[in-house]
Enzyme design. Structure first.
Site, short mmCIF file in Angstrom:
data_model
loop_
_atom_site.label_atom_id
_atom_site.label_comp_id
_atom_site.label_asym_id
_atom_site.label_seq_id
_atom_site.Cartn_x
_atom_site.Cartn_y
_atom_site.Cartn_z
N GLU A 145 0.83 -1.21 0.00
CA GLU A 145 0.00 0.00 0.00
C GLU A 145 0.86 1.26 0.00
OE1 GLU A 145 -3.04 -0.07 -0.73
OE2 GLU A 145 -3.21 -2.24 -0.50
N ASP A 167 -4.96 -4.58 -9.03
CA ASP A 167 -4.14 -3.50 -9.59
C ASP A 167 -3.83 -3.78 -11.05
OD1 ASP A 167 -4.09 -2.51 -7.05
OD2 ASP A 167 -2.11 -3.35 -6.58
ZN ZN Z 1 -2.55 -2.70 -4.76
#
Ligand code: ZN
Ligand code: ADP
Ligand code: MG
Length: 627
Positions: free
Chosen positions: A436, A512
């Protein structure tokens, strides 16, 4: 004999006639015969006589009615009813009756003394009710037979599930934002208020308007608001309800709907999810859907059949306008299209205000922050966020909703609930922290990325283990090539951090990767942002409102080249992300450790650690107030 077609009408007149005769007889009886009977049955006596009878204990029951006293002597066969006028005070009389042991409130029997009322109640009233009922029945029977023709259509009528609301209770004030849509609909409201004004000039208002937009943007709400503003009845039916019934029912329902609407004009007919019946007829498939086609044809016929000035306005809503049959969109039908788009920043603020008004919220809620954090959310989602916040406040035993309730519920609605019970290994937690921070750091180090608002590594029920929330400063409508690319870089930042620190990958980056690929592909195929292809559309969007599925419109050869180009963009982004992280390695460690310990950090904390220089450990007031 069956030669007379008028047979079914015959019983109608005589029936009324009989009723009248019976009524007349009763009235005559009532006014001439009964009064005599009553007179005979009640004897008027002097008050002194009453007192004497009372003293002799002859009286069995008595009732006081003002200064009149009704009383009886004897029981059963020998019962006689008397009447007298009291000469003394009511209280004294009651005492006297008590002393004589008279059951003085035996009203029920005594009431026979005025039988007119009871006679009316028990004889005339039932007749009147019966008469009224039969009249009503006859009327509806006639209507059915005369108006609709026999057979399955009456069947359709009795089953029609049309929702009529005399007043929807909604107004334009309940719909936040959507100014263009409201403006377009205001004309329809005016028309419903004053159809004559339009008829005089000879202007024909569109018979129908089609509300088009993604789910949850308030189309249904707008239609109700139009009815509410115009103070007219609101007929609503959902397109899918037309087709789920038996064969032939859909068309009958359409007919019913329009018939009822025309009786109630001016009014609004609202067909929700019209795509369920209005799909293109030629779309073929396996033999097509005959039922749906019949329903659609009936709808077209009805729309042509009524006069535009009659005051019936048809609204319909859909989120797949491209699937609608062209015939529906022709002039004279749904020729007006009203886009109802996802709310922009200002719209979201207004929607938040509308829904916050309905709950008890703290005074210092920063609506702007929430609105910025919900970019892309529909009105329905925002309504849901506010409700979730209220539920959270209740769960925590508070009586008002606070800012953090709203922020938490934004995440709940977008990323799922916090998974409180999940035990996540320390190693995994560390990986998630670096992942993160990787995103956040890469975002912060690029010029055009949205600022980091919050980072958390508390797992969500949706499966996300961590979450970096970026909030745009203003509204973004256009994206430059550079910005699009930077977004991809930010998406690859998580994976890049994992590689760098742990030398291995986890499955955690799947979302992602998906997001990055989506943007990269769109850059190549739709936005003309690649060197290889320039401005050539290689994909078309099938459904702009529902997720935006696309289909390739290029040769297989080109498709392979597109893939290569997409891969090239993502690789470039990944390399850049890696480079940014290498350059800020110590910040990466510091921030990841901090996040690991605190689990949730704010954008301010993040920026503070990021910007603080080793030589200047003091955090000045000035920088703080800036954040
Ligand atoms: Zn991520
Ligand atoms: P649609 O018919 O477009 O799918 P709805 O009209 O059913 O959406 O909206 C669902 C709910 O979302 C509404 O009842 C309302 O609470 C909320 N909502 C949606 N758009 C708005 C808006 N513009 N202003 C206020 N509330 C809205
Ligand atoms: Mg709807």
């Amino acid at each position: 004999m069956l030669d007379d077609g008028k047979i079914p009408k015959k019983p109608k007149k005589p029936l009324v006639f009989y009723y009248s005769v019976i009524l007349l007889v009763l009235v005559l009886l009532n006014s001439f015969v009964f009064p005599k009977m009553i007179e005979r049955s009640v004897q008027n006596v002097e008050y002194s006589e009453f007192v004497t009878m009372l003293d002799n204990k002859q009286i069995t029951e008595a009732t006081l009615d003002g200064d009149k006293v009704y009383f009886t002597t004897g029981t059963g066969e020998n019962r006689v009813i008397y009447k007298t006028v009291a000469m003394e005070d009511g209280n004294d009389l009651v005492d006297r009756l008590n002393a004589a042991n008279v059951d003085k409130f035996g009203k029920a029997e005594i009431k026979q003394t005025s039988p007119i009322v009871s006679f009316l109640l028990s004889w005339i009233l039932p007749f009147v009710i019966l008469f009224g009922l039969s009249q009503l029945l006859m009327k509806s029977l006639q209507k059915k037979m005369g108006g609709m023709g026999p057979g399955p259509m009456t069947f359709g009528k009795s089953n029609a599930k049309i929702y009529v609301e005399a007043q929807t209770g909604k107004t334009f004030a309940d719909v936040a934002g959507e100014e263009e849509a409201k403006e377009a609909l205001a004309e329809i409201v005016d028309f419903l208020h004053n159809p004559k004004k339009y008829a005089e000039i000879g202007a024909k208002l569109p018979k129908g308007a089609l509300l088009v937009g993604p789910p949850g943007t308030g189309k249904t709400l707008l239609a109700k608001a139009v009815a509410g503003e115009a103070k007219v009845p609101f007929f609503s039916i959902s397109g899918s309800e037309f087709v789920e019934m038996f064969v032939g029912m859909g068309a009958a329902r359409v007919r019913d709907l329009f018939k009822q609407a025309q009786e109630k004009a001016p009014c609004i007919v609202f067909i929700d999810e019209i795509d369920a019946i209005g799909k293109k007829r030629d779309s073929g498939g396996l033999g097509g859907n005959d039922e749906r086609e019949q329903t659609l044809n009936q709808l077209l016929t009805e729309m042509d059949g009524f006069d535009g000035s009659s005051g019936v306005v048809i609204l319909a809503a859909t989120n797949r306008p491209e699937t609608l049959d062209k015939a529906l969109l022709r002039p004279g039908r749904f020729d007006r299209r009203i886009p109802v788009e996802l709310p922009d920043l200002k719209g979201r603020e207004q929607i938040l205000k509308v829904h916050l008004k309905a709950i008890r919220a703290s005074d210092n809620i920063n609506i702007n922050t929430i609105a910025r954090a919900t970019s892309g959310a529909s009105g329905a989602e925002i309504a849901n966020i506010v409700n979730e916040a209220a539920l959270r406040a209740v769960r925590q035993g508070r009586r008002v909703v606070q800012q953090d309730d709203l922020e938490e519920s934004v995440e709940t609605v977008i990323a799922g609930y916090q998974r409180k019970d999940s035990s996540i290994s320390t190693k995994e937690k560390l990986i998630v922290s670096y992942h993160e921070i990787g995103h956040a750091l890469v975002a912060a180090m690029q010029k055009n990325s949205a600022p980091v608002h919050k980072i958390t590594i508390i797992p969500r029920t949706s499966g996300a283990l961590g979450y970096t929330m970026q909030v745009e400063e203003g509204e973004r409508l256009l994206m430059t090539k550079q910005e699009a690319f930077e977004k991809i870089v930010t998406f690859t930042g998580g994976r890049a951090a994992e590689e760098m620190i742990f030398g291995s990958f986890t499955t955690g980056a799947s979302n992602d990767i998906e997001q990055a690929t989506k943007i990269a592909r769109a850059m190549v195929t739709r936005y003309g942002m690649s060197d290889e292809f320039d401005m050539m559309a290689l994909e078309t969007v099938n459904n702009p409102y529902l997720g935006g599925d696309t289909s390739l419109t290029c040769s297989a050869d080109t498709a392979a080249k597109v893939d290569a180009e997409v891969l090239k963009i993502i690789r470039e982004a990944h390399t850049l992300a890696r480079k940014i992280l290498e350059e800020n390695k110590d910040k990466l460690h510091e921030l990841a450790k901090y996040l690991y310990e605190k689990e949730t950090i704010t954008g301010e904390e993040f920026m503070y650690i990021l910007l603080k220089k080793k030589e200047l450990p003091v955090f000045t007031e000035e920088t703080e107030s800036k954040e």
